[in-house]
Design a protein around this motif. Structure first.
Motif, PDB file in Angstrom:
ATOM      1  N   VAL A 214       3.431 -11.807  17.541  1.00  0.00           N
ATOM      2  CA  VAL A 214       4.107 -11.895  16.249  1.00  0.00           C
ATOM      3  C   VAL A 214       4.051 -10.548  15.550  1.00  0.00           C
ATOM      4  CG1 VAL A 214       4.064 -12.958  13.964  1.00  0.00           C
ATOM      5  CG2 VAL A 214       3.566 -14.335  15.973  1.00  0.00           C
ATOM      6  N   MET A 215       5.149 -10.151  14.925  1.00  0.00           N
ATOM      7  CA  MET A 215       5.163  -8.985  14.052  1.00  0.00           C
ATOM      8  C   MET A 215       5.283  -9.470  12.620  1.00  0.00           C
ATOM      9  SD  MET A 215       7.598  -6.200  16.094  1.00  0.00           S
ATOM     10  CE  MET A 215       8.879  -6.605  14.967  1.00  0.00           C
ATOM     11  N   LEU A 216       4.263  -9.247  11.810  1.00  0.00           N
ATOM     12  CA  LEU A 216       4.323  -9.568  10.389  1.00  0.00           C
ATOM     13  C   LEU A 216       4.793  -8.331   9.644  1.00  0.00           C
ATOM     14  CD1 LEU A 216       3.789 -11.407   7.938  1.00  0.00           C
ATOM     15  CD2 LEU A 216       1.424 -10.551   7.926  1.00  0.00           C
ATOM     16  N   VAL A 217       5.976  -8.406   9.041  1.00  0.00           N
ATOM     17  CA  VAL A 217       6.561  -7.261   8.344  1.00  0.00           C
ATOM     18  C   VAL A 217       6.271  -7.394   6.849  1.00  0.00           C
ATOM     19  CG1 VAL A 217       8.654  -5.929   7.922  1.00  0.00           C
ATOM     20  CG2 VAL A 217       8.390  -7.176  10.081  1.00  0.00           C
ATOM     21  N   VAL A 218       5.710  -6.346   6.260  1.00  0.00           N
ATOM     22  CA  VAL A 218       5.378  -6.351   4.833  1.00  0.00           C
ATOM     23  C   VAL A 218       5.818  -5.038   4.205  1.00  0.00           C
ATOM     24  CG1 VAL A 218       3.367  -7.846   5.221  1.00  0.00           C
ATOM     25  CG2 VAL A 218       3.079  -5.360   5.175  1.00  0.00           C
ATOM     26  N   GLU A 219       5.780  -5.001   2.881  1.00  0.00           N
ATOM     27  CA  GLU A 219       6.060  -3.783   2.139  1.00  0.00           C
ATOM     28  C   GLU A 219       4.751  -3.085   1.790  1.00  0.00           C
ATOM     29  OE1 GLU A 219      10.229  -4.965  -0.073  1.00  0.00           O
ATOM     30  OE2 GLU A 219       8.341  -5.407  -1.088  1.00  0.00           O
ATOM     31  N   PRO A 220       4.793  -1.769   1.478  1.00  0.00           N
ATOM     32  CA  PRO A 220       3.555  -1.035   1.218  1.00  0.00           C
ATOM     33  C   PRO A 220       2.849  -1.410  -0.078  1.00  0.00           C
ATOM     34  CG  PRO A 220       5.334   0.457   1.849  1.00  0.00           C
ATOM     35  CD  PRO A 220       5.954  -0.875   1.556  1.00  0.00           C
ATOM     36  N   ARG A 221       3.583  -1.969  -1.030  1.00  0.00           N
ATOM     37  CA  ARG A 221       2.972  -2.206  -2.345  1.00  0.00           C
ATOM     38  C   ARG A 221       3.453  -3.530  -2.920  1.00  0.00           C
ATOM     39  NH1 ARG A 221       2.900   2.670  -6.559  1.00  0.00           N
ATOM     40  NH2 ARG A 221       0.924   3.074  -5.504  1.00  0.00           N
ATOM     41  N   GLY A 222       2.642  -4.087  -3.833  1.00  0.00           N
ATOM     42  CA  GLY A 222       2.983  -5.349  -4.488  1.00  0.00           C
ATOM     43  C   GLY A 222       1.987  -6.431  -4.117  1.00  0.00           C
TER      44      GLY A 222
ATOM     45  N   ILE B 223       4.237  -2.190   8.548  1.00  0.00           N
ATOM     46  CA  ILE B 223       4.424  -1.786   7.155  1.00  0.00           C
ATOM     47  C   ILE B 223       5.757  -1.057   7.059  1.00  0.00           C
ATOM     48  CG2 ILE B 223       3.412  -0.647   5.156  1.00  0.00           C
ATOM     49  CD1 ILE B 223       1.423  -2.534   6.307  1.00  0.00           C
ATOM     50  N   ASN B 224       6.787  -1.709   6.526  1.00  0.00           N
ATOM     51  CA  ASN B 224       8.106  -1.099   6.407  1.00  0.00           C
ATOM     52  C   ASN B 224       8.245  -0.388   5.054  1.00  0.00           C
ATOM     53  OD1 ASN B 224      10.775  -0.424   6.974  1.00  0.00           O
ATOM     54  ND2 ASN B 224      11.576  -2.362   6.204  1.00  0.00           N
ATOM     55  N   LYS B 225       9.293   0.386   4.910  1.00  0.00           N
ATOM     56  CA  LYS B 225       9.652   1.075   3.664  1.00  0.00           C
ATOM     57  C   LYS B 225       8.632   2.139   3.266  1.00  0.00           C
ATOM     58  CE  LYS B 225      12.060  -3.099   2.048  1.00  0.00           C
ATOM     59  NZ  LYS B 225      12.322  -4.009   0.932  1.00  0.00           N
TER      60      LYS B 225
ATOM     61  N   ALA C 157       5.556   8.699  -1.235  1.00  0.00           N
ATOM     62  CA  ALA C 157       5.082   9.999  -0.751  1.00  0.00           C
ATOM     63  C   ALA C 157       3.562   9.993  -0.626  1.00  0.00           C
ATOM     64  CB  ALA C 157       5.535  11.109  -1.699  1.00  0.00           C
ATOM     65  N   ASP C 158       2.908   9.232  -1.497  1.00  0.00           N
ATOM     66  CA  ASP C 158       1.447   9.127  -1.473  1.00  0.00           C
ATOM     67  C   ASP C 158       1.048   8.147  -0.361  1.00  0.00           C
ATOM     68  OD1 ASP C 158      -1.230   8.886  -1.873  1.00  0.00           O
ATOM     69  OD2 ASP C 158      -1.109   8.176  -3.951  1.00  0.00           O
ATOM     70  N   LYS C 159       0.555   8.675   0.747  1.00  0.00           N
ATOM     71  CA  LYS C 159       0.240   7.842   1.904  1.00  0.00           C
ATOM     72  C   LYS C 159      -0.976   6.942   1.679  1.00  0.00           C
ATOM     73  CE  LYS C 159       3.759   9.446   3.875  1.00  0.00           C
ATOM     74  NZ  LYS C 159       4.984   8.617   3.830  1.00  0.00           N
ATOM     75  N   SER C 160      -1.721   7.196   0.588  1.00  0.00           N
ATOM     76  CA  SER C 160      -2.861   6.325   0.291  1.00  0.00           C
ATOM     77  C   SER C 160      -2.384   4.916  -0.059  1.00  0.00           C
ATOM     78  CB  SER C 160      -3.701   6.891  -0.852  1.00  0.00           C
ATOM     79  OG  SER C 160      -2.978   6.871  -2.071  1.00  0.00           O
ATOM     80  N   VAL C 161      -1.120   4.813  -0.523  1.00  0.00           N
ATOM     81  CA  VAL C 161      -0.543   3.498  -0.831  1.00  0.00           C
ATOM     82  C   VAL C 161      -0.494   2.651   0.436  1.00  0.00           C
ATOM     83  CG1 VAL C 161       1.553   2.296  -1.565  1.00  0.00           C
ATOM     84  CG2 VAL C 161       0.804   4.339  -2.784  1.00  0.00           C
ATOM     85  N   VAL C 162      -0.030   3.263   1.516  1.00  0.00           N
ATOM     86  CA  VAL C 162       0.052   2.559   2.793  1.00  0.00           C
ATOM     87  C   VAL C 162      -1.345   2.235   3.311  1.00  0.00           C
ATOM     88  CG1 VAL C 162       0.839   2.713   5.198  1.00  0.00           C
ATOM     89  CG2 VAL C 162       2.257   3.635   3.352  1.00  0.00           C
ATOM     90  N   ALA C 163      -2.250   3.174   3.172  1.00  0.00           N
ATOM     91  CA  ALA C 163      -3.625   2.962   3.642  1.00  0.00           C
ATOM     92  C   ALA C 163      -4.288   1.788   2.911  1.00  0.00           C
ATOM     93  CB  ALA C 163      -4.442   4.236   3.457  1.00  0.00           C
ATOM     94  N   GLU C 164      -4.034   1.706   1.606  1.00  0.00           N
ATOM     95  CA  GLU C 164      -4.614   0.603   0.825  1.00  0.00           C
ATOM     96  C   GLU C 164      -4.043  -0.747   1.253  1.00  0.00           C
ATOM     97  OE1 GLU C 164      -3.833   1.640  -3.209  1.00  0.00           O
ATOM     98  OE2 GLU C 164      -5.243   3.337  -3.202  1.00  0.00           O
ATOM     99  N   ARG C 165      -2.739  -0.767   1.562  1.00  0.00           N
ATOM    100  CA  ARG C 165      -2.113  -2.005   2.019  1.00  0.00           C
ATOM    101  C   ARG C 165      -2.681  -2.432   3.370  1.00  0.00           C
ATOM    102  NH1 ARG C 165       0.023  -5.748  -0.609  1.00  0.00           N
ATOM    103  NH2 ARG C 165       2.274  -5.558  -0.720  1.00  0.00           N
ATOM    104  N   ILE C 166      -2.882  -1.469   4.253  1.00  0.00           N
ATOM    105  CA  ILE C 166      -3.457  -1.778   5.565  1.00  0.00           C
ATOM    106  C   ILE C 166      -4.853  -2.356   5.412  1.00  0.00           C
ATOM    107  CG2 ILE C 166      -4.302  -0.751   7.720  1.00  0.00           C
ATOM    108  CD1 ILE C 166      -1.958   1.250   7.514  1.00  0.00           C
ATOM    109  N   ALA C 167      -5.663  -1.743   4.548  1.00  0.00           N
ATOM    110  CA  ALA C 167      -7.024  -2.231   4.333  1.00  0.00           C
ATOM    111  C   ALA C 167      -7.011  -3.651   3.763  1.00  0.00           C
ATOM    112  CB  ALA C 167      -7.770  -1.284   3.394  1.00  0.00           C
ATOM    113  N   GLU C 168      -6.090  -3.896   2.833  1.00  0.00           N
ATOM    114  CA  GLU C 168      -5.991  -5.221   2.208  1.00  0.00           C
ATOM    115  C   GLU C 168      -5.663  -6.301   3.229  1.00  0.00           C
ATOM    116  OE1 GLU C 168      -3.464  -7.325  -1.445  1.00  0.00           O
ATOM    117  OE2 GLU C 168      -2.687  -5.539  -0.436  1.00  0.00           O
TER     118      GLU C 168
ATOM    119  N   VAL D  50       1.417  -0.747  12.520  1.00  0.00           N
ATOM    120  CA  VAL D  50       2.459   0.268  12.703  1.00  0.00           C
ATOM    121  C   VAL D  50       3.210   0.484  11.389  1.00  0.00           C
ATOM    122  CG1 VAL D  50       4.530   0.942  13.970  1.00  0.00           C
ATOM    123  CG2 VAL D  50       2.753  -0.396  15.124  1.00  0.00           C
ATOM    124  N   PRO D  51       2.956   1.605  10.695  1.00  0.00           N
ATOM    125  CA  PRO D  51       3.785   1.949   9.533  1.00  0.00           C
ATOM    126  C   PRO D  51       5.114   2.508  10.032  1.00  0.00           C
ATOM    127  CG  PRO D  51       1.607   3.010   9.486  1.00  0.00           C
ATOM    128  CD  PRO D  51       1.841   2.524  10.869  1.00  0.00           C
TER     129      PRO D  51
END
Length: 303
Positions: A92-100, A124-126, A131-142, A153-154
């Motif tokens: 399964v691929m669970l597709v999510v956004e980086p924030r929210g 992690i799409n979009k 530009a701040d890659k920490s946003v993606v990192a925080e979503r991955i950790a969550e 896979v971002p």
């Protein structure tokens, strides 16, 4: 094409809440538009199969409806399509956004993946929006705190970046054996179904938000002329209210003409032939809560 002993296949379900880019991702992976795309929820109503063969490996993708709270019998069917798809695949691929904030639907999807005990990749799409890659990192950790995903896979569908890494990860779950489809297969969707979806996409794009969700499109006729390379297509657009019919047709028929003109352009591109498209509008009140109508429109999950 004749297969060899190294042929592999993987069935992959693409799941997520509405509007995270599942259908856009499928189209990008295939290099062809087979799933309609708009910014409105409930754009995808049924499970759409896309087939990608890269060398010895064949990926069979199942693009599922956005997982959301059921309000009608149709949306209940759509939820059931998603949960069934999770059980029927290799990964399964669970597709999510980086924030929210994570929605109830996304948390429910994770619980369904847990229950199925199936490998899962977090996509992690979009990522291009931040530009701040920490946003993606925080979503991955969550999300990895909620479930031990096999890979993360971002990517950015908009910028066409990250799909090579995604396919590389998916290859790990391909099982040896003959391909399930001929290597040049793109989808199992009949041309009539794709044509109906293209017309519905234009309804979603051009009409008010409350109208398109209550519409369905049936292709009544699709026939090539014997004397000229022209495909005649006749379609009926069904809506739930007489007032909606008037709005779809528009003053002097202008709204319907605009919808049909845009649909015809896409149909000619997809079918690679000149198309003569005729559309009519009919009313079927509250069809989304009628099992017989849902089946008649090809939206039932019992096929």
């Amino acid at each position: 094409m004749e297969q060899n002993n190294q042929s592999k296949s993987a069935f992959v379900a693409i799941v997520g809440k509405p509007n995270v880019g599942k259908s856009s991702l499928l189209n990008l992976l295939l290099g062809e538009k087979i799933a309609i795309v708009t910014s409105k929820p409930q754009t995808t109503r049924t499970r759409i199969m896309g087939v990608l063969t890269k060398g010895a490996v064949q990926f069979v993708f199942l693009d599922t409806p956005g997982f959301h709270k059921a309000k009608t019998k149709l949306s209940t069917t759509m939820r059931r399509v998603v949960t069934t798809s999770i059980k029927d695949v290799d990964i399964v691929m669970l597709v999510v956004e980086p924030r929210g904030a994570l929605t109830e639907s996304e948390l429910s999807l994770i619980e369904n993946i847990k229950a199925a005990k199936i490998p899962a990749i977090l996509v992690i799409n979009k990522t291009d929006l931040y530009a701040d890659k920490s946003v993606v990192a925080e979503r991955i950790a969550e999300l990895t705190a909620l479930y031990p995903f096999d890979a993360v896979v971002p990517l950015s569908v908009a910028e066409k970046k990250g799909t090579d890494a995604l396919l590389s990860e998916l290859t790990n779950y391909a099982e040896e054996g003959e391909h399930y489809f001929p290597d040049d297969t793109l989808t199992d969707q009949p041309e009539r179904v794709i044509a109906a979806e293209i017309i519905r996409e234009k309804l979603l794009l051009f009409m008010q938000q409350e109208i398109p969700h209550g519409t369905a499109v049936i292709i009544e006729k699709m026939r090539e002329r014997e004397d000229r390379p022209i495909l005649d297509i006749e379609a009926t657009i069904y809506c739930e209210k007489a007032s909606h019919k008037g709005m779809i047709i528009g003053k002097g028929g202008q709204s319907l003409k605009r919808i049909a003109s845009a649909a015809r352009a896409d149909l000619e591109s997809f079918l690679d032939t000149k198309v003569n498209l005729q559309c009519w509008v009919k009313v079927r009140e509250d069809w989304r809560n009628q099992e017989s109508m849902i089946r008649n429109f090809g939206l039932s999950d019992d096929s």
